[in-house]
Design an enzyme around this catalytic site. Structure first.
Site, PDB file in Angstrom:
ATOM      1  N   ASP A   1       0.853  -1.188   0.000  1.00  0.00           N
ATOM      2  CA  ASP A   1       0.000   0.000   0.000  1.00  0.00           C
ATOM      3  C   ASP A   1       0.890   1.239   0.000  1.00  0.00           C
ATOM      4  O   ASP A   1       1.927   1.256   0.670  1.00  0.00           O
ATOM      5  CB  ASP A   1      -0.910   0.000   1.248  1.00  0.00           C
TER       6      ASP A   1
ATOM      7  N   LEU B   1      -0.259   4.085   1.069  1.00  0.00           N
ATOM      8  CA  LEU B   1      -0.860   4.885   2.147  1.00  0.00           C
ATOM      9  C   LEU B   1      -1.389   6.236   1.659  1.00  0.00           C
ATOM     10  O   LEU B   1      -1.513   7.172   2.443  1.00  0.00           O
ATOM     11  CB  LEU B   1       0.132   5.081   3.313  1.00  0.00           C
TER      12      LEU B   1
ATOM     13  N   ASP C   1       4.140   1.852  -3.974  1.00  0.00           N
ATOM     14  CA  ASP C   1       3.146   2.205  -4.983  1.00  0.00           C
ATOM     15  C   ASP C   1       3.160   1.095  -6.029  1.00  0.00           C
ATOM     16  O   ASP C   1       4.240   0.699  -6.481  1.00  0.00           O
ATOM     17  CB  ASP C   1       3.529   3.565  -5.611  1.00  0.00           C
TER      18      ASP C   1
ATOM     19  N   SER D   1     -16.596  -2.809  -9.446  1.00  0.00           N
ATOM     20  CA  SER D   1     -17.640  -2.054  -8.757  1.00  0.00           C
ATOM     21  C   SER D   1     -18.939  -2.123  -9.542  1.00  0.00           C
ATOM     22  O   SER D   1     -18.926  -2.216 -10.780  1.00  0.00           O
ATOM     23  CB  SER D   1     -17.181  -0.600  -8.665  1.00  0.00           C
TER      24      SER D   1
ATOM     25  N   TYR E   1     -13.984   7.135 -13.030  1.00  0.00           N
ATOM     26  CA  TYR E   1     -13.718   6.065 -12.053  1.00  0.00           C
ATOM     27  C   TYR E   1     -14.287   4.741 -12.568  1.00  0.00           C
ATOM     28  O   TYR E   1     -13.599   3.718 -12.636  1.00  0.00           O
ATOM     29  CB  TYR E   1     -14.331   6.435 -10.691  1.00  0.00           C
TER      30      TYR E   1
ATOM     31  N   LYS F   1     -12.494   1.091 -13.989  1.00  0.00           N
ATOM     32  CA  LYS F   1     -12.803  -0.269 -13.533  1.00  0.00           C
ATOM     33  C   LYS F   1     -13.150  -1.158 -14.729  1.00  0.00           C
ATOM     34  O   LYS F   1     -12.723  -2.309 -14.808  1.00  0.00           O
ATOM     35  CB  LYS F   1     -13.980  -0.255 -12.549  1.00  0.00           C
TER      36      LYS F   1
ATOM     37  N   TYR G   1     -18.512  -4.969  -6.478  1.00  0.00           N
ATOM     38  CA  TYR G   1     -19.088  -4.682  -5.166  1.00  0.00           C
ATOM     39  C   TYR G   1     -20.274  -3.744  -5.325  1.00  0.00           C
ATOM     40  O   TYR G   1     -20.217  -2.790  -6.088  1.00  0.00           O
ATOM     41  CB  TYR G   1     -18.129  -3.933  -4.242  1.00  0.00           C
ATOM     42  N   PHE G   2     -21.278  -3.950  -4.458  1.00  0.00           N
ATOM     43  CA  PHE G   2     -22.360  -2.967  -4.355  1.00  0.00           C
ATOM     44  C   PHE G   2     -21.927  -1.963  -3.277  1.00  0.00           C
ATOM     45  O   PHE G   2     -20.873  -1.381  -3.399  1.00  0.00           O
ATOM     46  CB  PHE G   2     -23.710  -3.680  -4.212  1.00  0.00           C
TER      47      PHE G   2
ATOM     48  N   ASN H   1     -17.829  11.241   1.446  1.00  0.00           N
ATOM     49  CA  ASN H   1     -18.676  11.309   0.253  1.00  0.00           C
ATOM     50  C   ASN H   1     -19.851  10.361   0.380  1.00  0.00           C
ATOM     51  O   ASN H   1     -20.921  10.611  -0.157  1.00  0.00           O
ATOM     52  CB  ASN H   1     -17.887  10.843  -0.998  1.00  0.00           C
TER      53      ASN H   1
HETATM   54  P1  NAD Z   1      -9.550   2.830   0.254  1.00  0.00           P
HETATM   55  O1  NAD Z   1      -9.159   4.101  -0.375  1.00  0.00           O
HETATM   56  O2  NAD Z   1      -9.851   2.814   1.704  1.00  0.00           O
HETATM   57  O3  NAD Z   1      -8.430   1.724  -0.034  1.00  0.00           O
HETATM   58  C1  NAD Z   1      -7.636   1.730  -1.200  1.00  0.00           C
HETATM   59  C2  NAD Z   1      -6.196   1.571  -0.746  1.00  0.00           C
HETATM   60  O4  NAD Z   1      -5.348   1.575  -1.900  1.00  0.00           O
HETATM   61  C3  NAD Z   1      -5.727   2.724   0.144  1.00  0.00           C
HETATM   62  O5  NAD Z   1      -5.130   2.176   1.311  1.00  0.00           O
HETATM   63  C4  NAD Z   1      -4.713   3.471  -0.702  1.00  0.00           C
HETATM   64  O6  NAD Z   1      -3.694   4.051   0.091  1.00  0.00           O
HETATM   65  C5  NAD Z   1      -4.206   2.368  -1.617  1.00  0.00           C
HETATM   66  N1  NAD Z   1      -3.688   2.821  -2.912  1.00  0.00           N
HETATM   67  C6  NAD Z   1      -4.265   3.667  -3.800  1.00  0.00           C
HETATM   68  N2  NAD Z   1      -3.488   3.811  -4.887  1.00  0.00           N
HETATM   69  C7  NAD Z   1      -2.398   3.013  -4.694  1.00  0.00           C
HETATM   70  C8  NAD Z   1      -1.243   2.725  -5.454  1.00  0.00           C
HETATM   71  N3  NAD Z   1      -1.035   3.272  -6.655  1.00  0.00           N
HETATM   72  N4  NAD Z   1      -0.327   1.872  -4.950  1.00  0.00           N
HETATM   73  C9  NAD Z   1      -0.502   1.299  -3.723  1.00  0.00           C
HETATM   74  N5  NAD Z   1      -1.584   1.535  -2.956  1.00  0.00           N
HETATM   75  C10 NAD Z   1      -2.515   2.390  -3.436  1.00  0.00           C
HETATM   76  O7  NAD Z   1     -10.776   2.247  -0.570  1.00  0.00           O
HETATM   77  P2  NAD Z   1     -11.681   0.971  -0.291  1.00  0.00           P
HETATM   78  O8  NAD Z   1     -13.049   1.452  -0.008  1.00  0.00           O
HETATM   79  O9  NAD Z   1     -11.019   0.064   0.659  1.00  0.00           O
HETATM   80  O10 NAD Z   1     -11.707   0.341  -1.739  1.00  0.00           O
HETATM   81  C11 NAD Z   1     -10.822  -0.681  -2.141  1.00  0.00           C
HETATM   82  C12 NAD Z   1     -11.083  -1.006  -3.611  1.00  0.00           C
HETATM   83  O11 NAD Z   1     -12.448  -1.367  -3.769  1.00  0.00           O
HETATM   84  C13 NAD Z   1     -10.839   0.181  -4.541  1.00  0.00           C
HETATM   85  O12 NAD Z   1     -10.230  -0.307  -5.717  1.00  0.00           O
HETATM   86  C14 NAD Z   1     -12.230   0.686  -4.847  1.00  0.00           C
HETATM   87  O13 NAD Z   1     -12.307   1.285  -6.113  1.00  0.00           O
HETATM   88  C15 NAD Z   1     -13.041  -0.604  -4.805  1.00  0.00           C
HETATM   89  N6  NAD Z   1     -14.457  -0.366  -4.485  1.00  0.00           N
HETATM   90  C16 NAD Z   1     -14.791   0.273  -3.317  1.00  0.00           C
HETATM   91  C17 NAD Z   1     -16.137   0.516  -3.028  1.00  0.00           C
HETATM   92  C18 NAD Z   1     -16.533   1.249  -1.759  1.00  0.00           C
HETATM   93  O14 NAD Z   1     -17.673   1.693  -1.678  1.00  0.00           O
HETATM   94  N7  NAD Z   1     -15.669   1.370  -0.756  1.00  0.00           N
HETATM   95  C19 NAD Z   1     -17.122   0.102  -3.922  1.00  0.00           C
HETATM   96  C20 NAD Z   1     -16.749  -0.562  -5.091  1.00  0.00           C
HETATM   97  C21 NAD Z   1     -15.407  -0.795  -5.360  1.00  0.00           C
HETATM   98  N1  UDP Z   2     -26.495  10.214  -0.312  1.00  0.00           N
HETATM   99  C1  UDP Z   2     -27.119  11.259   0.340  1.00  0.00           C
HETATM  100  N2  UDP Z   2     -26.347  12.134   1.069  1.00  0.00           N
HETATM  101  C2  UDP Z   2     -25.001  11.996   1.186  1.00  0.00           C
HETATM  102  C3  UDP Z   2     -24.369  10.925   0.508  1.00  0.00           C
HETATM  103  C4  UDP Z   2     -25.148  10.062  -0.247  1.00  0.00           C
HETATM  104  O1  UDP Z   2     -28.322  11.403   0.258  1.00  0.00           O
HETATM  105  O2  UDP Z   2     -24.355  12.825   1.855  1.00  0.00           O
HETATM  106  C5  UDP Z   2     -27.321   9.245  -1.066  1.00  0.00           C
HETATM  107  C6  UDP Z   2     -26.943   9.120  -2.526  1.00  0.00           C
HETATM  108  O3  UDP Z   2     -27.645  10.078  -3.303  1.00  0.00           O
HETATM  109  C7  UDP Z   2     -27.362   7.676  -2.831  1.00  0.00           C
HETATM  110  C8  UDP Z   2     -27.118   6.940  -1.510  1.00  0.00           C
HETATM  111  O4  UDP Z   2     -27.089   7.972  -0.509  1.00  0.00           O
HETATM  112  O5  UDP Z   2     -28.743   7.610  -3.113  1.00  0.00           O
HETATM  113  C9  UDP Z   2     -25.788   6.189  -1.472  1.00  0.00           C
HETATM  114  O6  UDP Z   2     -24.745   7.093  -1.801  1.00  0.00           O
HETATM  115  P1  UDP Z   2     -23.220   6.676  -1.627  1.00  0.00           P
HETATM  116  O7  UDP Z   2     -22.391   7.857  -2.076  1.00  0.00           O
HETATM  117  O8  UDP Z   2     -22.981   6.164  -0.270  1.00  0.00           O
HETATM  118  O9  UDP Z   2     -23.050   5.458  -2.629  1.00  0.00           O
HETATM  119  P2  UDP Z   2     -23.165   5.419  -4.251  1.00  0.00           P
HETATM  120  O10 UDP Z   2     -23.915   6.604  -4.706  1.00  0.00           O
HETATM  121  O11 UDP Z   2     -21.761   5.407  -4.707  1.00  0.00           O
HETATM  122  O12 UDP Z   2     -23.893   4.158  -4.547  1.00  0.00           O
END
Ligand code: NAD
Ligand code: UDP
Length: 346
Positions: A31, A33, A58, A124, A148, A152, A181-182, A202
């Protein structure tokens, strides 16, 4: 068995590390970080009374990455590293394509060079864009609406091409699970690790938790005029430990495929049921006893009305099913928030 976890210090990463340790695997973290701290890993080490080998690296650093593979007998990779903020990806697309796509290419080249062909990739539900039918099946049209999501989808396509290349038997036939992932929320029930967003969250769940704890004043609900039961957006929230266990199930599946056979499958990880923002709020208030003030505001640009998975493929192929309910998701979020009001910063 040693499994490299890129992005292992992040939100999903630390929970996946926990699930791997619980199942007897040896995770090795890479990571940079950029969106996390080492504290989450340290806390897991303490919780599980173990040591997690962690490299601050990285994934675009090809030389260091090769060295890490050479130093460790890696059998498979769970690739979570990447940038994930939709809005930021629109204002700074180059960083997203560079980090996510170029970073993955460096990882794949390294894996190919060193003969490691087992991969679990964090995709995602955002690759589906605005779904035509619900629940969403894996063969639905893919139409991401932001850089984004595009990044993916590009990675998914690269993975498909790699697996096709080795369809006709080679020593290193790729075996890849593309996990879509949802909406992961919640935290491990220990309360020692959880989601620690930098700045204002966010996503809705950490936002609600910070309003409840008094760090933020009120939730803005983005739109109450969607064509849903109460007008607010519907999502498929999944407990992050269920998601983490889904990775272990995918890993087991990938490792069970015969050496000469290549595979690349996209698999939804969701619960199959949708919850509106108002429903989420009301479950949160019921479970925690804390009132969460809110206002309605305009729709957030790029948001969709409803999104939830058909998770049946994960069940039939991986033998995995989400088992934790919404009440557990919100109470585990709250335990983490209450015990760590400043995230890993305290
Ligand atoms: P996060 O930001 O907490 O974790 C991502 C990690 O990757 C971080 O620790 C960051 O420091 C590290 N990182 C980023 N760029 C890097 C690089 N170039 N080299 C090494 N490390 C790097 O996010 P998360 O929520 O844990 O998500 C993990 C993965 O799941 C991501 O790829 C994200 O796109 C995917 N994802 C997340 C969600 C969600 O809602 N959290 C949903 C769908 C997909
Ligand atoms: N949402 C909201 N207020 C916020 C953040 C999100 O009403 O401050 C709503 C957003 O419009 C969506 C749901 O919550 O309907 C989930 O949003 P999130 O950003 O958590 O996930 P994603 O939109 O990426 O699925």
């Amino acid at each position: 068995m040693k499994i490299l976890v890129t992005g292992g210090a992040g939100y999903i990463g630390v929970h996946t590390i926990l699930a791997l340790v619980n199942e007897g695997y040896i995770p090795i973290v890479v990571d940079n970080l950029s969106n996390s701290s080492i504290e989450g890993i340290r806390r897991i080490e303490k919780l599980k009374n173990t040591t997690i080998k962690t490299y601050i690296c990285d994934i675009r650093d090809a030389e260091y990455l090769s060295q890490i593979f050479s130093e460790n007998d890696i059998q498979g990779v769970i690739h979570l590293a990447g940038l994930k903020a939709v809005g930021e990806s629109c204002s700074d697309p180059i960083s997203y394509y560079d980090n996510n796509v170029s970073g993955t290419l460096v990882l794949l080249k390294t894996m190919e060079k060193l003969g490691v062909a087992n991969l679990i990739f964090s995709s995602s539900a955002t690759v589906y864009g605005n779904p035509k039918t619900l629940p969403i099946k894996e063969d639905a049209k893919l139409f991401p609406t932001n850089p984004y999501g595009q990044s993916k989808l590009m990675i998914e396509k690269i993975c498909q091409d790699l697996a096709n290349k080795t369809k006709l038997a080679s020593k290193n036939a790729w075996k890849i699970a593309l996990l879509r992932y949802f909406n992961p929320i919640g935290a491990d029930k220990s309360g020692v690790v959880g989601e620690d967003p930098k700045g204002t969250p966010n996503n809705v769940m950490p936002y609600i938790a910070q309003v409840a704890s008094g760090k933020l004043e009120r939730l803005s609900i983005f739109g109450n005029d969607y064509p849903t039961k109460d007008g607010t957006g519907i999502r498929d929230y999944i407990h992050v430990m269920d998601l983490a266990e889904g990775h272990v199930a995918a890993l087991r599946w990938v490792l069970s495929i015969k050496p000469l056979i290549s595979e690349c499958r996209a698999i939804n990880l969701g619960t199959g049921s949708g919850t509106s923002v108002l429903e989420l709020l009301s479950i949160f208030e019921k479970e925690t006893g804390v009132k969460v003030p809110y206002v309605y505001s305009l729709r957030r640009s790029g948001d969709i009305a409803s999104c939830f998975a058909d998770p049946s493929l994960a069940h039939s192929l991986l033998g995995w099913k989400a088992s934790r309910n919404m009440a557990q998701m919100v109470s585990d979020t709250w335990r983490w928030q209450e015990q760590n009001p400043s995230g890993y910063g305290e």
